[in-house]
Motif scaffolding. Sequence first.
Motif, short mmCIF file in Angstrom:
data_model
loop_
_atom_site.label_atom_id
_atom_site.label_comp_id
_atom_site.label_asym_id
_atom_site.label_seq_id
_atom_site.Cartn_x
_atom_site.Cartn_y
_atom_site.Cartn_z
N ARG A 1 0.82 -1.21 0.00
CA ARG A 1 0.00 0.00 0.00
C ARG A 1 0.85 1.26 0.00
N TYR A 2 2.11 1.12 0.42
CA TYR A 2 2.99 2.29 0.43
C TYR A 2 3.42 2.66 -0.99
N LEU B 1 -12.46 27.37 11.94
CA LEU B 1 -13.76 26.75 11.82
C LEU B 1 -14.52 26.71 13.14
N HIS B 2 -13.80 26.61 14.24
CA HIS B 2 -14.43 26.35 15.52
C HIS B 2 -14.66 27.59 16.35
N THR C 1 -10.45 15.53 8.65
CA THR C 1 -9.93 14.52 9.57
C THR C 1 -10.68 14.66 10.90
N PHE C 2 -10.45 13.71 11.78
CA PHE C 2 -11.10 13.78 13.09
C PHE C 2 -10.50 14.88 13.98
N MET C 3 -9.49 15.59 13.47
CA MET C 3 -9.01 16.77 14.18
C MET C 3 -9.99 17.94 14.01
N ASP C 4 -10.79 17.88 12.95
CA ASP C 4 -11.75 18.96 12.71
C ASP C 4 -13.20 18.49 12.65
N TYR C 5 -13.41 17.23 12.26
CA TYR C 5 -14.77 16.70 12.22
C TYR C 5 -15.05 16.08 13.59
N ASN D 1 -8.75 4.89 3.39
CA ASN D 1 -8.20 5.55 4.57
C ASN D 1 -9.25 6.49 5.17
N ARG D 2 -8.97 6.96 6.37
CA ARG D 2 -9.98 7.74 7.10
C ARG D 2 -10.35 9.03 6.39
N ARG D 3 -9.34 9.63 5.76
CA ARG D 3 -9.60 10.88 5.05
C ARG D 3 -10.57 10.65 3.89
N GLN E 1 -11.63 22.48 21.75
CA GLN E 1 -12.17 22.23 20.42
C GLN E 1 -12.67 20.79 20.44
N GLN F 1 0.54 4.16 -2.82
CA GLN F 1 0.31 5.57 -2.52
C GLN F 1 1.39 6.45 -3.17
N ASP F 2 2.64 5.97 -3.15
CA ASP F 2 3.71 6.72 -3.83
C ASP F 2 3.36 6.91 -5.30
N ASP G 1 0.77 9.49 -6.08
CA ASP G 1 1.33 10.84 -6.05
C ASP G 1 2.09 11.17 -7.34
N MET H 1 -3.10 9.17 3.99
CA MET H 1 -2.94 8.68 5.35
C MET H 1 -1.95 7.54 5.39
N ILE H 2 -1.06 7.52 4.37
CA ILE H 2 0.00 6.53 4.35
C ILE H 2 1.29 7.30 4.16
N LEU I 1 -13.40 21.07 4.50
CA LEU I 1 -12.67 21.73 5.59
C LEU I 1 -12.62 20.87 6.86
N THR I 2 -13.39 19.81 6.89
CA THR I 2 -13.41 18.94 8.07
C THR I 2 -12.95 17.54 7.64
N ALA J 1 -13.38 18.40 18.38
CA ALA J 1 -12.84 17.30 17.57
C ALA J 1 -11.44 16.95 18.04
N SER J 2 -10.57 17.92 18.10
CA SER J 2 -9.15 17.64 18.37
C SER J 2 -8.84 17.54 19.85
N ARG K 1 1.38 13.14 4.65
CA ARG K 1 2.52 13.51 3.78
C ARG K 1 2.76 15.02 3.78
#
Lengths: 780, 286
Positions: free
Chosen positions: A122-123, B259-260, A699-703, A283-285, B187, A126-127, A130, B1-2, A696-697, B189-190, B43
Motif C-alpha cells: 500500500r505504500y 472553523l471552531h 480529519t477527526f481533528m476537525d470533524y 483511509n480515514r480521510r 475544540q 500511494q507513492d 502521487d 494517510m500513508i 474543511l473537516t 474534535a481535536s 505527507r
Amino acid sequence: MATTTTPTTKGFVGKRVRRTEDPRLITGTATYVDDVTRPGMLYAAVLRSPYASARISSISIEKAASLPGVSAVYTGEDVKAVGPVPCAGSMPTLRVPHHKILAQDRVYYVGHPVAAVVAIDRYVAQDAVDQIEVEYEPTECVADPEKALESDAVRVHPEYDDNVAFTFHAEGGDTDAAFAAADVVVSERVTVPRLAPSPMETRGVVAEYDEGTEELLVYSSTQIPHLLKTQLAVQLSLPENHVRVIAPEVGGGFGSKCNVWAEEALTCFAAMDLKQPIKWIENRRESINVVAHGRGHVDHLEMAASKDGTITALRFKILQDIGGHHQLLTPIIPTLAVIMIPGLYKIKNFTADLTGVFTNLPPTDLYRGAGRPEATYVLERVVDKLADKLEMDPAELRLKNFPAADEFPFETATGLSYDSGDYAKAFNIALENVGYDSFLKKQEKARSKGRLLGLGISTYGEVCAFGPSPALPAGGWESATVRVEATGKVTVMSGASPHGQGGETAYSQLAADALGVPMEDVVVIHGDTGKVHWGVGTFGSRGTAIGGTAVHLALEDIVAKGKKYAAHILNASLDSIQFNQGIFSSNEVEEKLTFQELALEAAVAQKLPPDTEPGLSATRFFEPPNFAFPFGAHICTVEVDGDTGQVEILRYIAVDDIGNVINPMLVDGQLHGGVAQGLGPAFLEEVVFSEDGQLLTGTFMDYAIPKAKDMPWIESERTVTPSPVNPLGAKGVGEAGTIGSLPAFVNAVVDALSHMGVEHIDIPMTPQKVWNLINERSQS
Amino acid sequence: MIAASFDYSAPETLADALRVLSDDPEAKILAGGQSLIPIMKLRLSIPSQVVDLGGIIDLHAIAEEEGIIRIGSMTTHEQVEHSELLSEKCPLLVAAASGIGDVQVRNRGTIGGSVAHADPAADYPAALQALDAKVKVVSSAGEKIIPIDEFIVDALTTALEPDEIITEIHVPTESTGIGTAYETIVQPASGYAIVGVAARIGLSEGNISFARVGITGVGSKAYRALAVEKALEGQPAKDDTYGIASRVAAEGVEALEDLHASSEYRAHLATVFTCRAIAAAAGRAQ
C-alpha cells in the motif's frame, strides 16, 4: 389491538444475554476485510480529484507506472466497459447522470475517483498515486444546494438545463382548505448539515478471480452482500452464479455500507485484469470525504392549527443536496422524510414538495435514520413554535394530537398504516420521569437569578423493519435456513448481514429457545453469498423484525418436522407429541426422545416415516405485510452557560417502544449509540466545505463526533406494544435513538433562551453559535 | 494517510542521537509521535529519517534540585499527570497535563514533543508561561537554557536549531501561599484548547501580591497576559477585581480565527476563562 404471537420467555429470549460475537471482537481474533490475505495479493490506491469541478485535459501515468513495484495504473478510459455505479431511484423526473467507476472527462466533486494504482504494497501504491500527473481545467462550481437552484447557477452536469436532480410531490386531504380555515399558522426553516457516517472500520475490498472456475470472490465491508453480488455481476458482465461476496466482520456501517461503491467494482476489475488478488482499504480521510454523507437538507415546514391546539395541516418543502451524482439510494432517502412528516400526530392534510439538487460535492445517501431524523427535527421544532404561539404547554399540545391507543392500526395522511402504539403512555412516563412540573418551577426560579435552564421534548415516530417488497427497490423480505447437524448442533443461516448490532446473539437466543438447546450449540452464519443462498441485508432496522422472523419461521418448521419424526419413532400419534425444553414426548408412550437423538435419526434416516424426507433442515422467507412503527418520547434538560454558550445536558430521559424485545442489553446498546448519533449533529457534527467545494473537516481533528465524555447519562425506559406485522412482535431499534434525540436537545436549548426572544437556532448548536445569539440579544 | 518511506533509528544515548542529527539534516526527532506521525501520514512532513528518542533513559526522569524541578523531555503527559512530586510542588503543570487530548494521547505524548511542536493551541505552554519555565536544549556544541517565552517564537516555530534536542523542561517549585488553576474550553474534535488559561495567584492580607497568567489558544503562540497581571497586583482579592483585570486578557493579541471559533469569540473566551482561572487560583491561595 391486533393479536400477536409473542415468543415464549422460558429460556433466553427477553433476557440480557451476553453477546456471542464479543469474545472474538475483544480479543482481536475477528476477521475484517483488512485481515484477509491471499497468496500473491497486491494493493490498490485511488487518486481523487482535488477540484470540485474540472475538465480533465490529460492524464499521464508513465511516471507512476514505472515505479518499481507498480503492477498497473488505470484511468477512466481503461474501465469504460465496466457498468455504471447503480442508483435504485425510479421517480419519473429522476435525472441519473452517468456514473462510471472512474471519472471520464470531468470531475464533479473533490474526492471524485480519477485513477487507480495497483502495486506490491500500500505504500508503493500511494507513492505511485502521487506520481500520476493529471492536467485539470478547473471550472466554476456550486457547493450550496440553495445557490445551485438559482437561475444563473453554474450547472453541475452541463447536459441538463438546471441542477434539479428530481422533484417529488405528495399530498393527502385538502391542505389549502385546512390552511384557509386555520386559526394559527406557524413555520420554520431548518438546515440539516451533511454528516460523515464514520464507521469505526472504513470501507475495504479484497477481490480474487479464479481462472479455473471463473469465479470472482469478493470480500467487502458491506451491509448488503447479496445485493452487491447481483450488482457486481451486472457491472462486470459476469454470470451471477460466478460471483461470491463475503462480508466478513464488518465494523459498523450506519447505512454507509448499504451501498454499491465504485471502488468495489474497481478492485474486482483490477483483480480480473491482473489475475491476482487485490486489496483496497479506504483511509480515514477518504471515508470522511467521499463515503456518502447523511442528511444535507434545507427543510421548511408550515403548520396550520385551530385555537384549541388541533393540528390540521402541514406544508413541507425539502431541498435535498444530492452531490455530484447519485449513489444507490440517494433520491429515495428524502422520500422517507415525506412519509413520516406527520410524526405521531393526527394530521389529516399535508402537501410535500421535495427537490433533489445536484451540487459539486460528494454524494449523499442513507445514514442512520435516513430521512426520519430530518422530518422529526423540523416537525418537533414547529410543534414547539405552535405551543408558543397558542401559549399552550408543549406537552399538552402533543398529547392532544396523538391518536388514542384504540385507534390502531392508524392510517396517516401520507398513506401509511401505523401498526400499533400507545403514544400517550410512553410520553406520560417520560414526563413523570423528568419531573416535568417541578422542572418548570425550577427553571422559572433559575431564570430570575440569570441562569439559563431549558427542557426539550421530542415525541417521535419511526418507520422501520423495511419492509414490504413493493415498497423497496430490491425486495424487502429476508431468508433464513436452519440446519440441524447429525450431532444435534444447530446452524442458522441468515440473509441479514449484521455488522455490530448483535444479530448472531439474537438469532442464537431464538434458536436456543425454540429447539431447547444451549446457546453455544448454535452457530449463526451470515454475510456470505456462498453459504447463505438468499438475502437482502441489514439496514432500516430490519435485522430482528424481518431477519429474525425468517429465523423464527424456519425454527417452527424444524419443530414441526421433528414432531413428525418423533411420532413415528416413538410410535405415538402426531397430535400427542409435545416438544418442550429439547425433549419430544407423548402421553401415549413412556419413551422420550431428546432433540439430539432426533437429529441423529434424521441424519441416518433409518427410522423415518415413509412420507417424509431425511434431513432436519428448513428454509423460510419472510415477506412483511407492512412496516413497523416504533415510537417514543425523549426529554432533555440543559443548562446554558451564558458567558461561553456551552450547553450542559442535565438529564436525558428516553422512553422508547420498539415492540417486543429479544435482548434488552442489545437494545440498550442500540439506543445509546442511536442517541449519540442524534446528539452529534445537535451540538458538534457537521461536514463543512468551502465555497469552492473543498472539504474543511477532512480529519477527526476537525470533524467532531461525540465521544464518551460528551454523552449524558441516558435514563432509559421502555413500553412494549408488540407489532402485529410479524410473529415476533418486534419493531426495530437501530434508528430510534437517532431520530428521537436531536429535537429533544435542540428544543431544550431554544427553551433555555426563549425568554430572550430566541425562536430557533440551527444545528449544530456550537457554543459559539449559542453565545453569539445570547450576545446579540443582550446587546439589543 | 500513508506516510512516505523513511528511515528509522533509535539511538540509546543523547550523543548518538545528536550525531544522527548532524549527519542528516532532513532527519526528524520522534518523541511521543502525537503530532509528527499524523502529519507524516498526510505527507505534510516527509523526513528522510525518524530519530526515536524513546530509548534514551536519561530523558525520562523528573527530579527536584534547589527549587527547580527538572522534567525530562520524554516524560509523557500521563507521567506528569500522575507524578506525586509535581502534584505536590507544581500542581499547575499537572492540571494542564491532565487536560491534554485523551488517555491514549497522554500515554504517548511527551512534554518535550509538545514544546518542540509549538502548537498555538497546546495546553502546556499556557502553564509553562505562567510558571516562567525554561527549556534546556543540547547540541554537540554544548547546552543552552532558554526561557519559554523566547523558546516558542510563533505558531509551530521555536528557537530550536535543527541539530539541537530538548532534554529538560525546568519549572519552579511552587511557593507556599500561591494558588494555581488551569481553565480551558476545548475544540470538540481535536481536544486542543480553543482557549486555555493558567493562573498563579499569591495573596497577602486579602490583596493580590503575585500574579502570573499564561494564555494559550488565542494568539499564534501562548503568551503571558502582562496587562492582566498588572491589573491584579496589589488589588483586593475579589470577583470585581478579577472581572476588571480579565477584560484585557486578549489585549494587543491578534486572536486566531478558524472553523471552531471566530476571533471575536476567542477574545471573549479569553476574558471569561482568565477570570475563572484567576478566581479558582485565588481561592486556592491560602
